[in-house]
Design a protein around this motif. Structure first.
Motif, short mmCIF file in Angstrom:
data_model
loop_
_atom_site.label_atom_id
_atom_site.label_comp_id
_atom_site.label_asym_id
_atom_site.label_seq_id
_atom_site.Cartn_x
_atom_site.Cartn_y
_atom_site.Cartn_z
N ALA A 36 0.84 -1.19 0.00
CA ALA A 36 0.00 0.00 0.00
C ALA A 36 0.88 1.24 0.00
O ALA A 36 2.04 1.21 0.36
N VAL A 37 0.30 2.35 -0.46
CA VAL A 37 1.01 3.61 -0.42
C VAL A 37 0.25 4.59 0.44
O VAL A 37 -0.94 4.44 0.67
N ALA A 38 0.98 5.57 0.95
CA ALA A 38 0.32 6.58 1.78
C ALA A 38 0.39 7.92 1.06
O ALA A 38 0.31 7.95 -0.15
N HIS A 39 0.62 9.01 1.75
CA HIS A 39 0.39 10.30 1.12
C HIS A 39 1.59 11.24 1.07
O HIS A 39 2.06 11.54 0.00
N GLY A 40 2.11 11.73 2.18
CA GLY A 40 3.26 12.60 2.05
C GLY A 40 3.64 13.35 3.30
O GLY A 40 2.96 13.30 4.33
N SER A 41 4.77 14.09 3.20
CA SER A 41 5.28 14.91 4.29
C SER A 41 6.26 15.90 3.68
O SER A 41 6.80 15.66 2.59
#
Length: 338
Positions: A36-41
């Motif tokens: 899975a992938v998430a979003h960012g920072s």
């Protein structure tokens, strides 16, 4: 035929059907195997969580990151791109209390709220600055970056009143994602010493929002921090310089992340809004890091093509099975009707 033999026979027929369709069985497993992938920072100036992840979740180098792991564990660092509130909808100050801005009031990320003056910092100066937000699943929305006011004390818990909320140093709506980053410009005011940049990314295709704290140093001070805050006799040394995680580090730790997004928000029901059109003002679809094809604003990466293949193969297999069953029923009916 014995009942126990039926599953094996069905599996064999399914495999034969896939082969007949010209689809490799591996395509079917890709759907389950792809991480899975998430979003960012924030990537530049690097956020606290990204900095600690770059140092290594299991054995960070800086005293601040070691303390963050001791307080909140290593999982928070593997989930570096998931500091978020699913139903924020702009209610940031309402949902996040003072002292918990860097964690977005999340128990998992509480180590990032530690008030200390030795967080690894990025050296900056007054004037124009190009911000780079590391993104692993692009979404449409608005970025706002705030800076702490003059005289900020980094050894005290960060409060909303510490930020110059009336004058964000950067604001960007729907910037294009290129090379794995959203890049946008801002202007830093005159400051001296250590400060915090607080970034808020509010999606426009969902109530979900993301948050990050980046430590910066404007210089102009000679403040030094003990190498070990628990040892008053330890020699003093400046806080280490911040550095973002590499592509290899991000890929290596992806399998240990517990944050999922499934295209547009994770399993949180509050982030299930339909995604917006996936292009910027110039008509270009953004690309995530290491992607070889254009991606929708709702996320994905180079593995997306394999997921599509797996989905297509699954649909094709289902259609073939239904078609075969229909033919058998038709043939059976014809025999009984004779």
């Amino acid at each position: 035929m014995p009942v126990s033999a039926k599953p094996a026979r069905l599996k064999a027929k399914a495999a034969a059907t896939v082969t007949a369709l010209g689809v490799a069985p591996l395509a079917l497993t890709a759907l389950a195997a792809a991480p899975a992938v998430a979003h960012g920072s924030m990537g530049d100036p690097v956020s606290r969580v990204s900095q600690c992840y770059a140092e290594g979740p299991e054995s960070p180098r800086s005293a601040a990151c070691k303390a963050a792991v001791a307080a909140g564990g290593t999982q928070a660092l593997y989930d570096w791109n998931g500091i978020r509130i699913g139903d924020a909808a702009g209610r940031h100050q309402e949902l996040i209390p003072d002292g918990k801005l860097c964690s977005a009031n999340s128990e998992e990320f509480k180590g990032l709220d530690l008030a200390r003056a030795d967080w690894p910092a990025t050296s900056v100066g007054a004037g124009s600055y190009t911000f780079k937000y590391r993104v692993t699943a692009p979404h449409r929305g608005t970025f706002k970056v705030y800076l702490t006011k003059a005289g900020h004390d980094p050894a005290k818990p960060l409060a909303w009143s510490d930020l110059d909320l009336a004058n964000p140093v950067a604001t960007a709506t729907n910037p294009a994602a290129q090379g794995g980053f959203y890049t946008f410009s801002g202007t830093l005011p005159e400051r001296s010493g250590r400060h915090v940049l607080y970034a808020v990314w509010q999606r426009s295709d969902s109530p979900e929002a993301f948050y990050s704290c980046s430590d910066v140093d404007f210089g102009g001070t000679t403040q030094e921090t003990p190498a070990d805050p628990n040892d008053s006799a330890a020699p003093t040394a400046p806080a280490p310089t911040a550095s973002a995680p590499s592509e290899e580090q991000i890929e290596d730790g992806a399998g240990k992340s517990t944050v999922e997004n499934h295209g547009h928000g994770d399993g949180d029901a509050h982030t299930s809004a339909e995604p917006a059109a996936a292009q910027d003002a110039g008509g270009n679809r953004p690309k995530a890091a290491s992607a070889g094809q254009n991606l929708a604003e709702t996320g994905g990466d180079a593995r997306t093509a394999y997921l599509a293949m797996g989905g297509a193969a699954t649909l094709a297999l289902g259609s073939a099975v239904l078609f075969t069953a229909a033919r058998r029923r038709s043939a059976s009916g014809a025999r009984h009707g004779r």
